[in-house]
Design a protein around this motif. Structure first.
Motif, PDB file in Angstrom:
ATOM      1  N   PHE A  62       7.782  14.914  10.424  1.00 24.53           N
ATOM      2  CA  PHE A  62       7.027  16.098  10.812  1.00 24.53           C
ATOM      3  C   PHE A  62       6.037  15.731  11.916  1.00 24.53           C
ATOM      4  O   PHE A  62       5.489  14.619  11.936  1.00 24.53           O
ATOM      5  CB  PHE A  62       6.261  16.680   9.617  1.00 24.53           C
ATOM      6  CG  PHE A  62       7.116  16.887   8.415  1.00 24.53           C
ATOM      7  CD1 PHE A  62       7.950  17.993   8.324  1.00 24.53           C
ATOM      8  CD2 PHE A  62       7.122  15.957   7.381  1.00 24.53           C
ATOM      9  CE1 PHE A  62       8.752  18.184   7.209  1.00 24.53           C
ATOM     10  CE2 PHE A  62       7.917  16.148   6.265  1.00 24.53           C
ATOM     11  CZ  PHE A  62       8.741  17.258   6.173  1.00 24.53           C
ATOM     12  N   ASP A  63       5.811  16.661  12.795  1.00 26.03           N
ATOM     13  CA  ASP A  63       4.890  16.455  13.926  1.00 26.03           C
ATOM     14  C   ASP A  63       3.448  16.377  13.416  1.00 26.03           C
ATOM     15  O   ASP A  63       3.007  17.235  12.657  1.00 26.03           O
ATOM     16  CB  ASP A  63       5.034  17.617  14.919  1.00 26.03           C
ATOM     17  CG  ASP A  63       4.509  17.263  16.302  1.00 26.03           C
ATOM     18  OD1 ASP A  63       3.587  16.440  16.387  1.00 26.03           O
ATOM     19  OD2 ASP A  63       5.033  17.821  17.285  1.00 26.03           O
ATOM     20  N   GLN A  99       1.608  17.493   0.428  1.00 23.26           N
ATOM     21  CA  GLN A  99       1.303  18.864   0.043  1.00 23.26           C
ATOM     22  C   GLN A  99       2.018  19.853   0.963  1.00 23.26           C
ATOM     23  O   GLN A  99       2.488  20.905   0.512  1.00 23.26           O
ATOM     24  CB  GLN A  99      -0.214  19.087   0.094  1.00 23.26           C
ATOM     25  CG  GLN A  99      -0.673  20.466  -0.318  1.00 23.26           C
ATOM     26  CD  GLN A  99      -0.371  20.775  -1.760  1.00 23.26           C
ATOM     27  OE1 GLN A  99      -0.220  19.862  -2.584  1.00 23.26           O
ATOM     28  NE2 GLN A  99      -0.252  22.047  -2.100  1.00 23.26           N
ATOM     29  N   TYR A 100       2.085  19.512   2.231  1.00 18.79           N
ATOM     30  CA  TYR A 100       2.774  20.363   3.208  1.00 18.79           C
ATOM     31  C   TYR A 100       4.250  20.518   2.824  1.00 18.79           C
ATOM     32  O   TYR A 100       4.797  21.631   2.849  1.00 18.79           O
ATOM     33  CB  TYR A 100       2.638  19.754   4.597  1.00 18.79           C
ATOM     34  CG  TYR A 100       3.407  20.466   5.678  1.00 18.79           C
ATOM     35  CD1 TYR A 100       2.954  21.657   6.224  1.00 18.79           C
ATOM     36  CD2 TYR A 100       4.605  19.937   6.160  1.00 18.79           C
ATOM     37  CE1 TYR A 100       3.665  22.309   7.225  1.00 18.79           C
ATOM     38  CE2 TYR A 100       5.317  20.581   7.164  1.00 18.79           C
ATOM     39  CZ  TYR A 100       4.843  21.752   7.685  1.00 18.79           C
ATOM     40  OH  TYR A 100       5.556  22.396   8.679  1.00 18.79           O
ATOM     41  N   PHE A 101       4.900  19.422   2.450  1.00 18.85           N
ATOM     42  CA  PHE A 101       6.327  19.481   2.089  1.00 18.85           C
ATOM     43  C   PHE A 101       6.523  20.265   0.798  1.00 18.85           C
ATOM     44  O   PHE A 101       7.448  21.080   0.683  1.00 18.85           O
ATOM     45  CB  PHE A 101       6.877  18.059   1.942  1.00 18.85           C
ATOM     46  CG  PHE A 101       8.322  18.023   1.565  1.00 18.85           C
ATOM     47  CD1 PHE A 101       9.315  18.260   2.501  1.00 18.85           C
ATOM     48  CD2 PHE A 101       8.703  17.765   0.243  1.00 18.85           C
ATOM     49  CE1 PHE A 101      10.658  18.238   2.148  1.00 18.85           C
ATOM     50  CE2 PHE A 101      10.037  17.741  -0.117  1.00 18.85           C
ATOM     51  CZ  PHE A 101      11.009  17.984   0.839  1.00 18.85           C
ATOM     52  N   ARG A 102       5.644  20.030  -0.179  1.00 21.45           N
ATOM     53  CA  ARG A 102       5.803  20.730  -1.447  1.00 21.45           C
ATOM     54  C   ARG A 102       5.533  22.226  -1.293  1.00 21.45           C
ATOM     55  O   ARG A 102       6.159  23.045  -1.981  1.00 21.45           O
ATOM     56  CB  ARG A 102       4.860  20.118  -2.495  1.00 21.45           C
ATOM     57  CG  ARG A 102       5.313  18.779  -3.015  1.00 21.45           C
ATOM     58  CD  ARG A 102       4.441  18.307  -4.172  1.00 21.45           C
ATOM     59  NE  ARG A 102       3.122  17.882  -3.690  1.00 21.45           N
ATOM     60  CZ  ARG A 102       2.802  16.645  -3.356  1.00 21.45           C
ATOM     61  NH1 ARG A 102       3.724  15.689  -3.437  1.00 21.45           N
ATOM     62  NH2 ARG A 102       1.596  16.341  -2.937  1.00 21.45           N
ATOM     63  N   GLY A 106       8.735  21.744   4.137  1.00 17.63           N
ATOM     64  CA  GLY A 106       8.824  21.114   5.449  1.00 17.63           C
ATOM     65  C   GLY A 106       9.290  22.044   6.546  1.00 17.63           C
ATOM     66  O   GLY A 106       9.586  21.601   7.659  1.00 17.63           O
ATOM     67  N   ASP A 107       9.307  23.348   6.279  1.00 19.87           N
ATOM     68  CA  ASP A 107       9.768  24.333   7.264  1.00 19.87           C
ATOM     69  C   ASP A 107       8.565  24.783   8.107  1.00 19.87           C
ATOM     70  O   ASP A 107       7.667  25.462   7.606  1.00 19.87           O
ATOM     71  CB  ASP A 107      10.399  25.522   6.541  1.00 19.87           C
ATOM     72  CG  ASP A 107      11.071  26.490   7.501  1.00 19.87           C
ATOM     73  OD1 ASP A 107      10.752  26.470   8.710  1.00 19.87           O
ATOM     74  OD2 ASP A 107      11.908  27.292   7.046  1.00 19.87           O
ATOM     75  N   GLU A 108       8.551  24.408   9.385  1.00 18.41           N
ATOM     76  CA  GLU A 108       7.419  24.736  10.255  1.00 18.41           C
ATOM     77  C   GLU A 108       7.285  26.238  10.465  1.00 18.41           C
ATOM     78  O   GLU A 108       6.177  26.767  10.520  1.00 18.41           O
ATOM     79  CB  GLU A 108       7.579  24.028  11.606  1.00 18.41           C
ATOM     80  CG  GLU A 108       6.402  24.256  12.542  1.00 18.41           C
ATOM     81  CD  GLU A 108       6.542  23.500  13.844  1.00 18.41           C
ATOM     82  OE1 GLU A 108       6.235  24.077  14.911  1.00 18.41           O
ATOM     83  OE2 GLU A 108       6.954  22.322  13.799  1.00 18.41           O
ATOM     84  N   ARG A 109       8.408  26.931  10.562  1.00 18.39           N
ATOM     85  CA  ARG A 109       8.344  28.390  10.740  1.00 18.39           C
ATOM     86  C   ARG A 109       7.717  29.064   9.525  1.00 18.39           C
ATOM     87  O   ARG A 109       6.923  30.001   9.654  1.00 18.39           O
ATOM     88  CB  ARG A 109       9.732  28.943  11.007  1.00 18.39           C
ATOM     89  CG  ARG A 109      10.295  28.575  12.381  1.00 18.39           C
ATOM     90  CD  ARG A 109      11.669  29.153  12.591  1.00 18.39           C
ATOM     91  NE  ARG A 109      12.619  28.628  11.602  1.00 18.39           N
ATOM     92  CZ  ARG A 109      13.886  29.007  11.513  1.00 18.39           C
ATOM     93  NH1 ARG A 109      14.369  29.933  12.334  1.00 18.39           N
ATOM     94  NH2 ARG A 109      14.697  28.462  10.604  1.00 18.39           N
TER      95      ARG A 109
END
Length: 292
Positions: A62-63, A99-102, A106-109
């Motif tokens: 992830f960026d 936490q971002y992935f959960r 991991g979907d940026e949109r």
């Protein structure tokens, strides 16, 4: 090539494929997490070369840079139930990749969509408490600070941090725009009139003080002039008296000459006087009749 050579070639290809599947590179601009059957097993990778178990482990990247998302022409209602079209953008970045992935898979949109909803809820609450005029004249920095405080807590649940929010434009319906601008013009005219009145009051106070000081200065100057003139007259009288006492004949002669200078030869002046009078005493006799 025989069967043995073919087998060795296949083994070599398989080994290369397995090796490539076991190696991954983490860029300094990325976060990486290792997953085992969809569960996070590691997420503290430093930039560089790393290894994993093929088929069992997968890696998601992830960026980690600051990302920007624009949201143009979003409608909001004010306290007066007036519709505003707001163009804003939000800058954000990932701070907790696990936490971002959960939270988002991991979907940026999906992450930006949820973040925009958080921001719109915050702006909606802000505008709902204000009139159109208050929205137009409000301090944008204060609005942004309050928005980041309230929305930042919710954004943390997504593993992201709100770096900045900016309202770029506020578009009003034509009738609302004219009404707002008229009120703003009236307010500015009121402030200008108040400032002019205060300026006029100050100018009048300064002018009155200057006139008072002028009167005092003139009065003091006239007083000093009278005092000096009186002292001069007294000194002159003293000098005249001393001169008279030293030579009375010369003093009488000089005074007569002064009288002639101021009385005779002054344009159309006319004197009616007896020629035998005292006035012409020195003209008839240079000694002024000293021997009398």
């Amino acid at each position: 090539m025989g069967a043995k050579g073919t087998s060795l070639l296949l083994i070599a290809v398989a080994a290369v494929v397995l090796l490539s599947m076991s190696v991954f590179i983490v860029d300094e601009r990325e976060y990486a997490i290792k997953l085992r059957f969809g569960e996070i097993v590691r997420m503290d990778f430093e930039p560089g070369l790393h290894f994993k178990t093929p088929f069992v482990n997968t890696v998601r990247k992830f960026d980690n840079r600051v990302l920007t998302r624009n949201n143009p022409n979003e409608p909001f209602l004010t306290a007066e139930k007036k519709n505003l079209r707001v163009d804003f953008y939000v800058k954000w970045r990932i701070v907790d990749v696990g936490q971002y992935f959960r939270a988002t898979g991991g979907d940026e949109r999906l992450a930006t969509s949820r973040l925009l909803e958080i921001m719109k809820d915050g702006l909606r609450a802000q505008f709902a408490r204000q009139t159109v005029q208050e929205v137009v004249t409000a301090d944008r920095a204060q609005v942004v600070d309050e928005l980041m405080d309230t929305a930042g807590v919710t954004a943390r649940e997504l593993g992201i941090e709100i770096v900045d929010v900016r309202v770029k434009t506020l578009d009003l319906p034509p009738d609302v725009s004219e009404s707002v601008f008229n009120r703003m013009r009236q307010e500015r005219a009121r402030v200008a009139a108040q400032l002019r009145a205060e300026g006029g009051e100050t100018a009048e106070r300064i002018r009155s003080d200057a006139d008072r000081q002028r009167t005092i200065i003139i009065a003091e100057a006239q007083r000093d002039a009278q005092r000096i003139r009186g002292a001069g007259d007294a000194r002159a009288a003293e000098v005249y008296a001393q001169a008279f006492e030293q030579d009375r004949d010369f003093y009488e002669f000089w005074r007569s000459m002064q009288a002639f200078r101021t009385s005779i030869g002054q344009g159309n002046d006319m004197l009616v006087i007896e020629p035998d009078g005292e006035f012409f005493r020195f003209l008839k006799d240079p000694t002024g009749g000293a021997g009398r």
